[in-house]
Design a protein around this motif. Structure first.
Motif, short mmCIF file in Angstrom:
data_model
loop_
_atom_site.label_atom_id
_atom_site.label_comp_id
_atom_site.label_asym_id
_atom_site.label_seq_id
_atom_site.Cartn_x
_atom_site.Cartn_y
_atom_site.Cartn_z
N GLN A 102 73.33 3.12 95.20
CA GLN A 102 72.47 1.96 95.02
C GLN A 102 72.16 1.67 93.55
N PHE A 103 72.66 2.51 92.66
CA PHE A 103 72.30 2.36 91.25
C PHE A 103 73.05 1.20 90.60
N VAL A 104 72.32 0.34 89.92
CA VAL A 104 72.92 -0.76 89.15
C VAL A 104 72.59 -0.53 87.68
N PRO A 105 73.57 -0.24 86.84
CA PRO A 105 73.28 0.02 85.43
C PRO A 105 72.76 -1.24 84.75
N PRO A 106 71.73 -1.12 83.92
CA PRO A 106 71.21 -2.31 83.22
C PRO A 106 72.30 -2.94 82.34
N GLY A 107 72.52 -4.23 82.54
CA GLY A 107 73.54 -4.93 81.77
C GLY A 107 74.95 -4.64 82.23
N GLY A 108 75.11 -3.93 83.36
CA GLY A 108 76.45 -3.56 83.83
C GLY A 108 76.76 -4.09 85.21
N GLU A 109 77.76 -3.49 85.83
CA GLU A 109 78.24 -3.94 87.14
C GLU A 109 77.65 -3.10 88.27
N SER A 110 77.19 -3.76 89.31
CA SER A 110 76.85 -3.06 90.54
C SER A 110 78.15 -2.59 91.19
N TRP A 111 78.04 -1.69 92.17
CA TRP A 111 79.24 -1.27 92.90
C TRP A 111 79.89 -2.46 93.57
N GLU A 112 79.08 -3.37 94.12
CA GLU A 112 79.64 -4.53 94.82
C GLU A 112 80.47 -5.39 93.88
N VAL A 113 79.94 -5.67 92.70
CA VAL A 113 80.65 -6.48 91.72
C VAL A 113 81.91 -5.76 91.25
N PHE A 114 81.78 -4.47 90.99
CA PHE A 114 82.94 -3.67 90.55
C PHE A 114 84.05 -3.69 91.61
N HIS A 115 83.70 -3.40 92.86
CA HIS A 115 84.73 -3.38 93.91
C HIS A 115 85.37 -4.74 94.10
N ARG A 116 84.60 -5.80 93.94
CA ARG A 116 85.17 -7.14 94.07
C ARG A 116 86.20 -7.39 92.96
N ARG A 117 85.90 -6.91 91.75
CA ARG A 117 86.87 -7.05 90.65
C ARG A 117 88.13 -6.23 90.92
N VAL A 118 87.95 -5.00 91.43
CA VAL A 118 89.11 -4.16 91.75
C VAL A 118 89.95 -4.81 92.85
N ASP A 119 89.30 -5.48 93.81
CA ASP A 119 90.05 -6.21 94.84
C ASP A 119 90.96 -7.25 94.21
N THR A 120 90.44 -7.97 93.22
CA THR A 120 91.25 -8.97 92.53
C THR A 120 92.37 -8.31 91.73
N ALA A 121 92.07 -7.15 91.13
CA ALA A 121 93.10 -6.40 90.41
C ALA A 121 94.21 -5.96 91.37
N TRP A 122 93.84 -5.55 92.58
CA TRP A 122 94.83 -5.13 93.57
C TRP A 122 95.75 -6.29 93.95
N ASP A 123 95.19 -7.50 94.06
CA ASP A 123 96.02 -8.68 94.31
C ASP A 123 97.04 -8.87 93.19
N ARG A 124 96.58 -8.68 91.97
CA ARG A 124 97.47 -8.83 90.80
C ARG A 124 98.54 -7.74 90.79
N ILE A 125 98.17 -6.51 91.11
CA ILE A 125 99.15 -5.41 91.17
C ILE A 125 100.23 -5.72 92.20
N ARG A 126 99.83 -6.16 93.38
CA ARG A 126 100.79 -6.47 94.43
C ARG A 126 101.72 -7.61 94.02
N GLU A 127 101.16 -8.61 93.36
CA GLU A 127 101.96 -9.74 92.90
C GLU A 127 103.04 -9.29 91.92
N ILE A 128 102.65 -8.46 90.95
CA ILE A 128 103.61 -8.00 89.95
C ILE A 128 104.62 -7.04 90.58
N ALA A 129 104.15 -6.16 91.46
CA ALA A 129 105.06 -5.22 92.12
C ALA A 129 106.14 -5.94 92.91
N SER A 130 105.76 -7.04 93.56
CA SER A 130 106.72 -7.77 94.39
C SER A 130 107.83 -8.40 93.55
N GLY A 131 107.57 -8.65 92.26
CA GLY A 131 108.59 -9.25 91.40
C GLY A 131 109.23 -8.27 90.44
#
Length: 199
Positions: A102-131
């Motif tokens: 439940q910890f949110v670092p001051p001025g940083g990313e919550s776990w929810e925000v972090f995981h959402r960014r990693v989800d987008t990174a995973w989309d990018r990884i899959r896109e590049i891997a496919s090509g």
């Protein structure tokens, strides 16, 4: 073809148990680790490298590029979780566990925000891997590796004994659904049997 998921090599902040700042470079030990990783992967069919743009990942991925001669691309989505105002602080000085659910670092990313960014990174990884005709090496950070493996590569894949991803840990993932993990958090290249003293 496979996705080679890699945590960066050691930094002085890793060794000192300090939450890292973006510009933290590799330590001498980390540079040796990066060289050993690069030697391990030199003849393993790496065709493209996708890396976080933070210094410690950049230095690790540049050693791999020098060994393989392939294109290196930087992706900010692969950055470590942003701990905001806590960056540069030793773990021992913190009143709360910065990795608590439940910890949110001051001025940083919550776990929810972090995981959402990693989800987008995973989309990018899959896109590049496919090509990519060959293996895609992805150089990133410990919490990103854990998020990807536990949330996108099967929740049951993490051994209870695996509490993290050591520096230069190599995870090999099939480059197509269901994204099976073939090798998890391996650091055999750092052992004495792989050349020289263990690091």
């Amino acid at each position: 073809m496979a996705i080679l998921l890699i945590r960066h090599a050691e930094t002085p902040s890793n060794a000192a148990r300090v939450l890292q700042t973006p510009g933290t470079p590799l330590s001498d030990r980390g540079r040796e680790q990066a060289q050993r990783l690069a030697r391990r992967l030199r003849d393993e069919g790496v065709a493209h490298i996708l890396s976080s743009d933070l210094s410690r990942a950049v230095m690790t991925s540049e050693a791999l590029r020098a060994s393989t001669g392939v294109q290196l691309e930087f992706e900010p989505l692969l950055q470590e979780r942003n701990f905001g105002d806590l960056r540069g602080r030793p773990y021992a000085e913190l009143a709360q566990d910065p990795f608590g659910p439940q910890f949110v670092p001051p001025g940083g990313e919550s776990w929810e925000v972090f995981h959402r960014r990693v989800d987008t990174a995973w989309d990018r990884i899959r896109e590049i891997a496919s090509g990519t005709r060959g293996n895609l090496a992805v150089v990133t950070h410990g919490l990103v590796c854990h998020s990807l493996v536990s949330r996108h590569l099967g929740a049951g894949v993490l051994d209870p004994e695996v509490t993290g991803f050591p520096n230069t840990a190599l995870t090999i993932v099939e480059a197509s659904p269901p994204w099976r993990v073939q090798l998890l958090a391996c650091t055999a290249h750092l052992e004495e049997t792989h050349g020289g003293a263990p690091v």
